[in-house]
Design a protein around this motif. Structure first.
Motif, mmCIF file in Angstrom:
data_model
loop_
_atom_site.group_PDB
_atom_site.id
_atom_site.type_symbol
_atom_site.label_atom_id
_atom_site.label_comp_id
_atom_site.label_asym_id
_atom_site.label_seq_id
_atom_site.Cartn_x
_atom_site.Cartn_y
_atom_site.Cartn_z
ATOM 1 N N MET A 1 36.958 73.324 14.870
ATOM 2 C CA MET A 1 35.382 73.438 15.280
ATOM 3 C C MET A 1 34.787 73.865 13.888
ATOM 4 S SD MET A 1 35.060 74.217 19.285
ATOM 5 C CE MET A 1 33.159 74.003 19.252
ATOM 6 N N GLU A 2 35.351 74.726 13.112
ATOM 7 C CA GLU A 2 34.870 75.326 11.888
ATOM 8 C C GLU A 2 35.090 74.323 11.088
ATOM 9 O OE1 GLU A 2 36.825 78.835 11.374
ATOM 10 O OE2 GLU A 2 35.634 80.286 12.568
ATOM 11 N N GLN A 3 35.904 73.671 10.970
ATOM 12 C CA GLN A 3 36.322 72.637 9.755
ATOM 13 C C GLN A 3 35.406 71.425 9.937
ATOM 14 O OE1 GLN A 3 40.386 71.866 10.358
ATOM 15 N NE2 GLN A 3 41.074 73.606 9.408
ATOM 16 N N SER A 4 35.054 71.243 11.175
ATOM 17 C CA SER A 4 34.203 70.313 11.567
ATOM 18 C C SER A 4 33.223 70.360 12.507
ATOM 19 C CB SER A 4 35.001 69.027 11.988
ATOM 20 O OG SER A 4 34.157 67.969 12.506
ATOM 21 N N ARG A 5 32.050 70.905 12.172
ATOM 22 C CA ARG A 5 31.187 71.507 13.122
ATOM 23 C C ARG A 5 30.425 70.445 14.063
ATOM 24 N NH1 ARG A 5 31.576 75.913 14.834
ATOM 25 N NH2 ARG A 5 29.420 76.281 15.463
ATOM 26 N N SER A 6 30.352 69.110 13.568
ATOM 27 C CA SER A 6 30.065 67.960 14.489
ATOM 28 C C SER A 6 31.491 67.349 15.023
ATOM 29 C CB SER A 6 29.571 66.819 13.511
ATOM 30 O OG SER A 6 29.405 65.725 14.360
ATOM 31 N N PRO A 7 31.319 67.197 16.358
ATOM 32 C CA PRO A 7 32.493 66.759 17.037
ATOM 33 C C PRO A 7 32.593 65.356 16.949
ATOM 34 C CG PRO A 7 30.768 67.539 18.619
ATOM 35 C CD PRO A 7 30.121 67.707 17.251
ATOM 36 N N SER A 8 31.773 64.366 16.017
ATOM 37 C CA SER A 8 31.981 63.143 15.797
ATOM 38 C C SER A 8 32.977 62.954 14.548
ATOM 39 C CB SER A 8 30.537 62.391 15.570
ATOM 40 O OG SER A 8 30.085 63.065 14.343
ATOM 41 N N HIS B 1 29.046 70.171 22.520
ATOM 42 C CA HIS B 1 30.258 69.435 21.800
ATOM 43 C C HIS B 1 31.020 68.605 22.773
ATOM 44 C CE1 HIS B 1 30.604 72.095 18.199
ATOM 45 N NE2 HIS B 1 30.065 72.809 19.210
ATOM 46 N N LEU B 2 31.053 68.821 24.131
ATOM 47 C CA LEU B 2 31.548 67.867 25.191
ATOM 48 C C LEU B 2 30.543 66.806 25.312
ATOM 49 C CD1 LEU B 2 32.787 70.758 27.881
ATOM 50 C CD2 LEU B 2 34.092 69.565 25.840
ATOM 51 N N ASP B 3 29.071 67.025 25.392
ATOM 52 C CA ASP B 3 28.084 66.246 25.537
ATOM 53 C C ASP B 3 28.400 65.051 24.621
ATOM 54 O OD1 ASP B 3 25.936 65.523 27.550
ATOM 55 O OD2 ASP B 3 24.820 65.540 25.895
ATOM 56 N N ALA B 4 28.503 65.557 23.292
ATOM 57 C CA ALA B 4 28.318 64.527 22.188
ATOM 58 C C ALA B 4 29.735 63.709 22.477
ATOM 59 C CB ALA B 4 28.517 65.424 20.877
ATOM 60 N N ALA C 1 28.024 56.673 30.189
ATOM 61 C CA ALA C 1 28.103 56.552 31.676
ATOM 62 C C ALA C 1 28.444 57.615 32.428
ATOM 63 C CB ALA C 1 28.981 55.202 31.959
ATOM 64 N N LYS C 2 29.349 58.653 31.919
ATOM 65 C CA LYS C 2 29.791 59.526 32.574
ATOM 66 C C LYS C 2 29.277 60.954 32.402
ATOM 67 C CE LYS C 2 33.768 57.133 33.651
ATOM 68 N NZ LYS C 2 34.122 56.541 35.352
ATOM 69 N N LYS C 3 28.081 60.903 31.723
ATOM 70 C CA LYS C 3 27.460 62.031 31.471
ATOM 71 C C LYS C 3 26.840 62.692 32.695
ATOM 72 C CE LYS C 3 26.375 61.890 26.630
ATOM 73 N NZ LYS C 3 25.306 61.771 25.467
ATOM 74 N N PRO C 4 26.524 62.021 33.736
ATOM 75 C CA PRO C 4 26.146 62.836 34.860
ATOM 76 C C PRO C 4 26.994 63.613 35.512
ATOM 77 C CG PRO C 4 25.290 60.628 35.265
ATOM 78 C CD PRO C 4 26.230 60.529 33.866
ATOM 79 N N PHE C 5 28.408 63.319 35.349
ATOM 80 C CA PHE C 5 29.560 64.034 35.816
ATOM 81 C C PHE C 5 29.710 65.509 35.277
ATOM 82 C CE2 PHE C 5 33.714 65.813 34.783
ATOM 83 C CZ PHE C 5 34.092 66.116 36.039
ATOM 84 N N LEU C 6 29.261 65.538 33.843
ATOM 85 C CA LEU C 6 29.485 66.705 33.077
ATOM 86 C C LEU C 6 28.273 67.585 33.496
ATOM 87 C CD1 LEU C 6 30.704 68.134 30.488
ATOM 88 C CD2 LEU C 6 29.201 67.099 29.161
ATOM 89 N N GLN C 7 27.081 66.975 33.561
ATOM 90 C CA GLN C 7 25.790 67.790 34.034
ATOM 91 C C GLN C 7 26.024 68.514 35.091
ATOM 92 O OE1 GLN C 7 22.888 64.470 33.575
ATOM 93 N NE2 GLN C 7 22.631 64.637 31.506
ATOM 94 N N GLN C 8 26.447 67.573 36.116
ATOM 95 C CA GLN C 8 26.731 68.252 37.642
ATOM 96 C C GLN C 8 27.824 69.401 37.503
ATOM 97 O OE1 GLN C 8 28.395 65.340 40.560
ATOM 98 N NE2 GLN C 8 27.944 66.694 42.253
ATOM 99 N N PHE C 9 28.857 69.013 36.916
ATOM 100 C CA PHE C 9 29.937 70.284 36.757
ATOM 101 C C PHE C 9 29.227 71.452 35.976
ATOM 102 C CE2 PHE C 9 32.932 72.213 33.592
ATOM 103 C CZ PHE C 9 33.570 73.012 34.513
ATOM 104 N N TYR C 10 28.276 71.406 35.295
ATOM 105 C CA TYR C 10 27.689 72.473 34.693
ATOM 106 C C TYR C 10 26.678 73.109 35.688
ATOM 107 C CZ TYR C 10 29.652 72.769 29.997
ATOM 108 O OH TYR C 10 30.370 72.993 28.921
ATOM 109 N N SER C 11 25.706 72.319 36.315
ATOM 110 C CA SER C 11 24.620 72.952 37.129
ATOM 111 C C SER C 11 25.374 73.200 38.441
ATOM 112 C CB SER C 11 23.675 71.495 37.424
ATOM 113 O OG SER C 11 24.440 70.488 38.159
ATOM 114 N N GLN C 12 26.383 72.604 39.186
ATOM 115 C CA GLN C 12 26.937 73.132 40.399
ATOM 116 C C GLN C 12 28.109 73.992 40.198
ATOM 117 O OE1 GLN C 12 25.952 71.921 43.408
ATOM 118 N NE2 GLN C 12 24.090 70.823 42.138
ATOM 119 N N THR C 13 29.029 74.047 39.100
ATOM 120 C CA THR C 13 30.203 74.848 39.208
ATOM 121 C C THR C 13 29.876 76.042 37.958
ATOM 122 O OG1 THR C 13 31.467 73.114 39.694
ATOM 123 C CG2 THR C 13 32.578 74.955 38.820
ATOM 124 N N VAL C 14 29.709 75.774 36.867
ATOM 125 C CA VAL C 14 29.800 76.730 35.727
ATOM 126 C C VAL C 14 28.738 77.745 35.882
ATOM 127 C CG1 VAL C 14 29.489 77.179 33.308
ATOM 128 C CG2 VAL C 14 30.788 75.080 34.148
#
Length: 955
Positions: free
Chosen positions: A480-487, A740-743, A748-761
């Protein structure tokens, strides 16, 4: 023969052609007879045509044949006379004509005589001329001509000598050609060969030259073969000078297009030969014998013989070799690009030879298109070869770092492909995706089992890390230091920062290889994250207590006596230094700098997350699977902390909202989806159920080394703090990683990530309440307090000025609690939110115990109620010195209950409906103790009925 007279000429006539000259008598008769021209003409006209014939004509025979069979003398004489007349007429006519032409004849005769004389004179002149010419010939001409002939012969011989020398040179040309070919001067050799062929065609009339001509043709073919070999060398190691010579040579041959076709064939062949040789080398090396059976295998079969130890170096060498081929192709295109520009510039400055220019332009266009089409073909070949290699070995049992290296190499190769021809490398992506999903399922399953083992052996001791600790310091997050952008591909880049605009081909054009295995230095591997002895340094350890008295780092808000939660305003009240010290004490942060609270297991989970992210960043197509597995790591950790420290059925039903509905939903979801609650597999279960169970992990069990029953240790408070705060820290790291995960997450799967953060994390911090409630419930002896309260008389008749002893006992319990809290804080830093929750829970429980104690009173007077208020005020006053929590939790809960005693019947009924927080027992007791003082039996019945109505919905 000389000239003859006309008379002589007439005598030469044949008898048929000659005319008989009339005799003198006949002439005289004719002269005597009066001439009648008309009659004469008639007689001539009567002559038969046959007499005028030029052909050989026998008159006598003709006339004899005409005679009749019976001869009559008279007729004969008559006929004879007729003929005589005709003859006489003809003779007369001839004589007239002769006389008429006589002067002309004489004149012509004179001219002939004169001509004869002139001819005789000319003959004499000619004779003299010939004699003189003979003299000149002998004396001058023959000598001069001989000289000229000799000169001509000399010139011919000089020409012959030159030809012979040329032939001699031609005979020796093959030696020079061989030398030029050894020097790789192909253009020079072809130029020389073509010149020799041209010269040979000039001397083709020599027999020796015909042999030389065929020999030169053979040599030219040999040069073409060597040229083809030279062209094939370009594929692995491009050399500008070498390639320039080869192209010039092909241009001289007029085979530019053929050369390009051949070049592409060589590149295809080079890819096949290169990969085969690399893989064969490793297979033979690992086999350890000189058996040649491997050379006969197909490439696909050969790949299956690669061992897991040699897999990675072989892959690296394979990619290095293929890079060399692609780099050569790239440089070939570069050469043609710059060469075409130079040629175009030359043509624009000199546009004389239009035909030649058009032909060159056509060749250039052909070459350009061929090279552009070749890009995707070459890359497709590379992909297929690497795909075959990738799928030839099962990678599911590889070490993580080895597998990441494979991914990294393939990721770099795909980057090469994109720069090479703009390809998205679908073939490679699909093959590495298959291997990754396979590998990752096995890997994740093992990691979950390991996590369970770690959690079951975790003693929840603090892992000492520096206050400056960041997950980016961990080796797993170096990418992540070598490449700040996940892309960007997280390949190990060289120390010099490479500009994003510089492609790999430009970077490594003049040397180096993007697939070199870079052995990371030890400095990179080491992680300076652990604190020595739990402190950053000795100085900090000393200053930890010295700084305790300083108010400089106390927020202004905390310097206030207390802050109203509703308004945020502090009451105007003087604050002593002693009070400030007690405020500060609430953070229990004496012996540690604000270092993160985490355990070895937390660190392991964070490292795992780093590893998962590495894999995900390298391989975008499996991002969802990886993030899903990452969420399971967090879920399992959260579930374990709750199971170990937060689950207690006794306190679940308190109705105090310790666990939010969101937290309960999350815990239920984790239990259903991830936790295997069955003890053993049911053999009669379906295959689907077995598969589902394979995805689950058994519920973890707390280590027997962790003691949660010791009162002196506040029922495992240190372990609870480490557990909950490490979970909160883990949640914070997940929050940090969200962008980074969002990038990399598919849209199509982003709602899963949003739900994971709002409901669990986000629920991690909510786990503090149920965990610390258990400590608060056991830390103070509330039962003892109820017994002490039961011994107090509340139906006193006078106002008391002294509070009851149960208040002191309760305050002593709180002081003991505070002391033990201080003891625990020496082992583990207790963050302010934790100490606040602990105090809040204890005070809340104490206040509810007070209400419960007051609700147990059988008889009570107004003075007794006043005593209750006195006791409670004494408790609050002393309690405020121990804690800085403001306002005191549930303070109104106690005060309102005490004051409700004074309410009238109607007011009390309304009050009961408004205060549903009290239990039926507490409300019933309130009505019973009021009976007799200001409520009669009828009112009591009415109020009890109202209580029953309030209670019914609860039931």
């Amino acid at each position: 023969k000389g000239l003859r007279s006309p008379q002589e000429s007439v005598n030469d006539l044949s008898p048929i052609e000659s005319f008989r000259i009339p005799t003198k008598e006949e002439l005289r008769e004719q002269q005597e007879e009066p001439p009648d021209p008309q009659a004469q003409q008639e007689i001539i006209n009567s002559i038969e045509e046959v007499y005028f014939s030029n052909d050989s004509f026998d008159i006598v025979k003709y006339e004899l044949e005409r005679l009749p069979p019976v001869l009559s003398l008279q007729e004969l004489e008559e006929y004879r006379d007729k003929l005589k007349q005709q003859q006489a007429a003809v003779s007369k006519k001839v004589a007239d004509l002769i006389l008429e032409k006589q002067p002309a004849y004489v004149e012509e005769l004179e001219r002939v005589t004169s001509l004869q004389t002139g001819l005789q004179l000319a003959a004499v002149i000619c004779t003299n001329g010939r004699r003189h010419l003979n003299i000149a010939k002998e004396g001058f001409t023959q000598t001069s001509l001989r000289l000229l002939a000799n000169q001509r012969k000399r010139q011919l011989l000089i020409g012959l000598l030159k030809s012979l020398r040329t032939i001699k040179t031609l005979q020796r040309t093959d030696v020079r050609l061989s030398e030029m070919l050894e020097e790789e001067d192909y253009p020079g050799a072809i130029q020389l060969c073509l010149e020799c062929q041209k010269a040979a065609s000039t001397f083709k009339h020599y027999s020796c030259i015909s042999e030389l001509n065929s020999k030169l043709q053979d040599t030219l073919e040999q040069i073409e073969e060597q040229l083809d070999v030279a062209l094939s060398k370009i594929c692995k190691n491009f050399d500008i000078n070498h390639y320039t010579k080869v192209q010039q040579a092909y241009r001289l041959l007029g085979k530019t297009q053929t050369a390009m076709d051949q070049l592409h064939m060589h590149f295809t062949q080079a890819i096949h030969n290169t990969v085969f040789q690399v893989v064969l080398g490793y297979v033979e090396l690992c086999a350890g014998n000189t058996d040649t059976k491997f050379q006969k295998l197909q490439y696909k079969d050969l790949c299956t013989h690669i061992t897991s130890d040699s897999y990675i170096p072989c892959l690296a060498d394979l990619c290095k070799a293929l890079w060399e081929v692609m780099l050569s192709y790239y440089r070939t295109m570069q050469w043609h690009g710059s060469h075409d520009q130079d040629e175009a510039a030359v043509v624009s400055s000199d546009g004389n030879n239009v035909i030649g220019t058009e032909e060159n332009s056509f060749d250039r266009n052909y070459v350009k298109k061929k090279l552009e089409h070749g890009l995707s073909r070459i890359w497709q070949d590379v992909q297929l070869k690497v795909k075959t290699y990738l799928l030839g070995t099962d990678l599911s049992n590889f070490k993580y770092d080895d597998f990441i290296f494979v991914l990294d190499v393939i990721s770099r190769l795909m980057q090469v492909g994109e720069e090479f021809c703009g390809s998205k490398s679908e073939v490679l992506q699909e093959s590495i995706r298959k291997q990754s999903v396979n590998y990752f399922k096995t890997y994740h399953r093992t990691r979950l089992e390991e996590l369970r083992m770690f959690l079951e052996n975790e003693t929840w001791e603090l892992c000492p890390v520096k206050s400056s600790f960041s997950i980016l310091q961990l080796h797993e997050f170096k990418f992540m230091e070598q490449s700040r952008s996940p892309s960007v591909s997280p390949s190990k880049q060289p120390a010099s920062a490479i500009s994003a605009t510089v492609t790999l081909f430009e970077q490594y054009c003049n040397g180096g290889n993007p697939f070199e295995i870079q052995a990371d230095s030890k400095d990179d591997e080491t992680e300076d994250v652990l604190a020595s002895n739990g402190y950053e340094s000795d100085e900090q350890e000393k200053s930890a207590y010295q700084e305790y008295d300083s108010d400089s780092d106390v927020p202004e808000e905390l310097k206030r006596d207390y802050v109203d939660e509703q308004t945020g305003d502090a009451p105007i009240k003087s604050v002593s230094r002693e009070t400030l010290r007690s405020r500060k004490r609430s953070d229990y942060n004496l012996n540690k700098v604000n270092a993160p609270i985490l355990t070895n297991t937390t660190l392991n989970v964070i490292r795992l997350v780093g590893k998962y992210m590495q894999m995900m960043n390298i391989l975008k197509p499996i991002a969802f699977d990886v993030i899903h597995f990452m969420s399971q790591l967090f879920d399992y950790y959260l579930y374990a902390v709750y199971t170990f420290f937060g689950r207690n059925d006794t306190f679940e039903s308190t109705g105090l909202g310790l666990s939010s509905s969101r937290l309960r939903t999350t815990l239920n979801r984790i239990q259903e989806s991830l936790i295997d609650l069955e003890v053993s597999a049911d053999p009669s279960g379906t295959l689907t159920a077995a598969e589902e169970r394979k995805e689950k992990v058994p519920s973890p069990h707390l280590s027997h080394l962790v003691v949660l029953t010791s009162g002196n240790l506040l029922y495992g408070l240190a372990e609870r703090v480490v557990a909950t705060e490490s979970l909160v820290f883990l949640a914070e790291q997940f929050e940090f990683l969200q962008p980074h995960l969002d990038a990399v997450m598919p849209a199509a799967k982003k709602p899963f990530l949003q739900q994971f953060y709002s409901q669990t994390v986000s629920t991690a911090s909510e786990l503090r309440k149920p965990v610390y409630w258990i400590v608060a419930a056991k830390a103070i002896d509330y039962e003892q307090m109820l017994l002490l309260m039961a011994n107090v008389k509340w139906d006193v008749k006078e106002i008391m000025s002294q509070h009851n002893i149960y208040v002191d006992a309760l305050l002593k319990e709180f002081e003991e609690f505070n002391r033990r809290l201080n003891e625990v804080s020496k082992r583990v830093r207790i963050p302010l939110p934790v100490s606040n929750i602990l105090w809040e829970h204890c005070i809340r429980l104490a206040n509810r115990t007070l209400v419960e104690g007051y609700a147990n009173v059988k008889k009570c007077s107004n003075e007794g109620r006043a005593l209750m208020q006195l006791d409670f005020q004494q408790f609050l006053m002393k309690l405020e010195k121990l804690t800085d929590i403001r306002p005191i939790p549930d303070k109104e809960f106690v005060e309102t209950y005490i004051k409700a005693y004074y309410l009238t019947e109607n007011d009390m009924e309304r009050w009961m409906k408004e205060h549903r927080e009290y239990s039926t027992k507490q409300l019933t007791n309130l009505v019973n103790v009021c009976l007799g003082s200001h409520i009669n039996k009828k009112a009591r019945q009415k109020l009890l009925a109202a209580i029953d109505d309030i209670d019914r919905p609860k039931r």
